[in-house]
Write a protein that holds these residues in place. Structure first.
Motif, short mmCIF file in Angstrom:
data_model
loop_
_atom_site.label_atom_id
_atom_site.label_comp_id
_atom_site.label_asym_id
_atom_site.label_seq_id
_atom_site.Cartn_x
_atom_site.Cartn_y
_atom_site.Cartn_z
N ILE A 278 36.95 41.65 24.24
CA ILE A 278 37.29 42.32 25.49
C ILE A 278 37.01 43.80 25.29
CG2 ILE A 278 39.15 42.79 27.11
CD1 ILE A 278 40.52 40.20 26.06
N SER A 279 36.21 44.38 26.16
CA SER A 279 35.82 45.78 25.97
C SER A 279 36.89 46.73 26.51
CB SER A 279 34.49 46.05 26.68
OG SER A 279 34.73 46.16 28.07
N GLN A 280 36.66 48.01 26.34
CA GLN A 280 37.59 49.02 26.84
C GLN A 280 37.34 49.33 28.32
OE1 GLN A 280 40.22 50.32 25.09
NE2 GLN A 280 39.55 48.64 23.75
N LEU A 281 36.29 48.76 28.89
CA LEU A 281 35.97 49.03 30.29
C LEU A 281 36.97 48.31 31.21
CD1 LEU A 281 32.07 48.55 30.26
CD2 LEU A 281 33.36 50.70 30.31
N PRO A 282 37.03 48.70 32.48
CA PRO A 282 37.83 47.92 33.43
C PRO A 282 37.37 46.46 33.43
CG PRO A 282 37.07 49.96 34.44
CD PRO A 282 36.40 49.87 33.10
N LEU A 283 38.31 45.55 33.68
CA LEU A 283 38.02 44.12 33.56
C LEU A 283 38.22 43.41 34.89
CD1 LEU A 283 40.15 43.48 30.32
CD2 LEU A 283 37.73 44.13 30.43
N GLU A 284 37.44 42.35 35.07
CA GLU A 284 37.58 41.54 36.28
C GLU A 284 37.26 40.09 35.94
OE1 GLU A 284 34.34 41.25 39.24
OE2 GLU A 284 35.71 42.28 40.60
N MET A 285 38.11 39.18 36.41
CA MET A 285 37.75 37.77 36.28
C MET A 285 37.51 37.22 37.69
SD MET A 285 41.14 35.41 35.71
CE MET A 285 40.28 33.90 36.13
N CYS A 286 36.52 36.33 37.83
CA CYS A 286 36.31 35.73 39.14
C CYS A 286 36.67 34.25 39.06
CB CYS A 286 34.88 35.94 39.63
SG CYS A 286 33.60 35.39 38.50
N GLU A 287 37.11 33.73 40.19
CA GLU A 287 37.57 32.34 40.22
C GLU A 287 37.34 31.75 41.61
OE1 GLU A 287 37.88 29.54 39.15
OE2 GLU A 287 39.60 29.61 37.82
N THR A 288 37.13 30.44 41.64
CA THR A 288 36.94 29.75 42.91
C THR A 288 38.27 29.21 43.45
OG1 THR A 288 36.46 27.77 41.63
CG2 THR A 288 34.57 29.02 42.43
N MET A 289 38.34 28.97 44.75
CA MET A 289 39.57 28.43 45.33
C MET A 289 39.58 26.90 45.30
SD MET A 289 40.37 31.11 48.38
CE MET A 289 42.05 30.65 48.66
N ASN A 290 38.38 26.30 45.34
CA ASN A 290 38.27 24.87 45.01
C ASN A 290 37.37 24.82 43.78
OD1 ASN A 290 35.96 25.63 46.40
ND2 ASN A 290 36.08 24.04 47.94
N GLY A 291 36.31 24.04 43.80
CA GLY A 291 35.43 24.06 42.63
C GLY A 291 34.05 24.61 42.96
N SER A 292 33.91 25.21 44.16
CA SER A 292 32.59 25.66 44.60
C SER A 292 32.64 27.11 45.03
CB SER A 292 32.13 24.83 45.80
OG SER A 292 32.50 23.48 45.68
N TRP A 293 31.50 27.78 44.93
CA TRP A 293 31.40 29.17 45.40
C TRP A 293 30.97 29.18 46.87
CZ3 TRP A 293 33.30 32.66 41.99
CH2 TRP A 293 33.28 32.33 40.63
N GLY A 294 29.77 28.65 47.11
CA GLY A 294 29.29 28.54 48.49
C GLY A 294 30.03 27.40 49.19
N TYR A 295 30.03 27.42 50.52
CA TYR A 295 30.79 26.43 51.30
C TYR A 295 30.43 25.00 50.93
CZ TYR A 295 32.50 23.81 55.30
OH TYR A 295 33.12 22.88 56.10
#
Ligand code: H79
Length: 441
Positions: A278-295
């Motif tokens: 984990i770096s010293q930079l600001p961090l962000e995790m992304c996550e889906t609400m179901n199992g898909s990104w696009g509809y």
């Protein structure tokens, strides 16, 4: 060669190499550093995956959305028919952004071009965009940006470096192979120039943006992406813009934040994160609400608001933001199930956001029981899972002066031992999602 020409050659090489190392010796501007601080304090963003792929809605396969062109091996010639039917007449940016604000979300990151190569904005260097190719004919990115500016929400641009449509994306990488109908030739540098022109458009025609969220380098990690050119261009055009890239590795020079795809920082349950650390930079995790990104209209495995709040709290315990995704429908509406969940998260944040927004990671590393955040001299223990009435956590850096339940401000009993602290949490005090203890040391 005469001496004049040699001198010119040396001078040119010098200028070019200066350009190449420009971001290697990258010093973020003051504005950039301020924006990083803002970003770190924001904690909650909305990821939006929207493109012509939403029309196909996953094609009946769960987990497929924006990848349908590749997964169903749709040739470019056929895929190019999709824009003809893209007419999201119910798209109402004011409605989107108002919902976002109600949900306690502080910024939006939207796909301006995904791997399918289709631009959701008015691109001058390409015809393959929403304005020129769809009956809708309006610049989605412009409409959303104007509304974000109006309502005070920052907008970040997702941009896919990987491209299944552009002929010059050659050599090819791991995806978009064997079905697109592109000739097996192309000029890689021309493609990078094209990408940099599109980025220039995005950074000059839409006012100040939060930053650029890159994706797709993992398609061919060993190719020369001329990152220094791209990163110095972005920082030259907007020195406050934050650059992040989903290459699944430790950040490269010129990047302003580190991201984690569908995993908490340092975890690798999805097999994507080869970040190492984990770096010293600001961090962000992304996550889906179901199992898909696009509809995807058969993917109904929606995560509950409780689960997603826990993810947000754990991410905050690492000092990381949660960028939570929704894939709008082809009519321009956000899936009602997603709106419902986001507003529930917003309700929770109305009450408990004080322990999340503007916080940094707390002194105790996130663990099975929960996580900790810290703000204004207070430590917040977020107890997400505790069956017992006594919870042992590791050592705190200082002696505790006072511990209270955040909800009713009643005193929490605790015992400091040489190994760590035990907190007494009567079942009656437990909250269904997150029992928060506020500690002064
Ligand atoms: O935009 C969303 C996805 O479409 C994109 N990133 C998020 C934010 C994404 N798709 N896949 N990945 C990220 C991860 C990469 C998966 C890979 Fe592979 C597995 C790359 C290499 C192995 C699949 C198999 C693609 C190439 C081979």
């Amino acid at each position: 060669m005469n001496t004049k020409k040699i001198a010119l050659g040396i001078a040119l090489t010098f200028i070019l190499s200066c350009n190449l190392i420009a971001q290697s010796s990258y010093q973020p501007s003051e504005k950039n550093i301020k924006n990083r601080e803002w970003f770190s304090s924001a904690k909650f963003g909305l990821f939006i995956h929207w493109g012509v792929y939403s029309e196909l809605a996953g094609g009946g396969d769960k987990g497929v959305g924006e990848w349908i062109m590749n997964n169903k091996k749709i040739p470019i010639k056929q895929y190019e028919k999709l824009p003809d039917f893209f007419n999201p007449t119910a798209f109402n940016p004011a409605e989107w952004v108002s919902m976002v604000k109600k949900a306690g979300i502080k910024y939006i990151t939207i796909t301006t071009k995904h791997h399918d190569g289709f631009a959701m904005y008015d691109s001058k260097i390409s015809d393959y965009d929403v304005v020129k190719k769809t009956p809708y004919g309006k610049d989605i990115i412009k409409l959303l940006k104007d509304e974000c500016d109006k309502q005070g929400i920052k907008l970040f641009f997702y941009y896919s470096q990987l491209d299944w449509h552009h002929p010059d994306y050659y050599p090819r990488g791991k995806s978009g192979l064997g079905f697109t109908g592109r000739p097996e030739e192309g000029d890689w540098n021309k493609y990078i120039d094209y990408m940099n022109t599109q980025l220039t458009e995005l950074l000059t025609n839409y006012g100040e943006v939060g930053g650029i969220w890159f994706d797709g380098m993992w398609d061919q990690p060993d190719t020369n992406w001329r990152l220094d050119d791209t990163y110095s261009l972005i920082h030259k055009l907007q020195n406050g813009a934050l650059i992040g890239s989903n290459h699944h590795k430790m950040p490269f020079a010129g990047e302003d934040f580190q991201m984690f795809e569908r995993d908490l920082p340092g975890e690798n349950t999805m097999g994507f994160s080869h970040t190492g650390a984990i770096s010293q930079l600001p961090l962000e995790m992304c996550e889906t609400m179901n199992g898909s990104w696009g509809y995807n209209f058969v993917d109904t495995e929606y995560k509950s608001s409780a689960t997603l709040i826990k993810t947000l709290v754990k991410a905050a315990g690492y000092g990381a933001n949660l960028l939570l995704n929704t894939g709008p429908m082809p009519n321009g509406k956000i899936q009602p199930e997603n709106v419902d969940t986001l507003l529930k998260i917003g309700k929770w944040l109305e009450k408990y956001g004080e322990t999340i927004y503007g916080s940094s990671k707390g002194p105790i590393r996130p663990s099975n029981w929960g996580s900790s955040t810290e703000k204004n001299g207070k430590v917040y223990l977020h107890i997400l899972d505790c069956k017992e009435e006594n919870l042992f956590i590791g050592k705190l850096p200082k002696k505790i002066k006072l511990a209270k339940f955040f909800d009713d401000q009643s005193v929490v009993k605790f015992k400091e031992t040489e190994f760590g602290v035990i907190f007494n949490i009567p079942n009656a005090k437990k909250k269904p999602i997150d029992t928060i203890i506020e500690i002064k040391m």
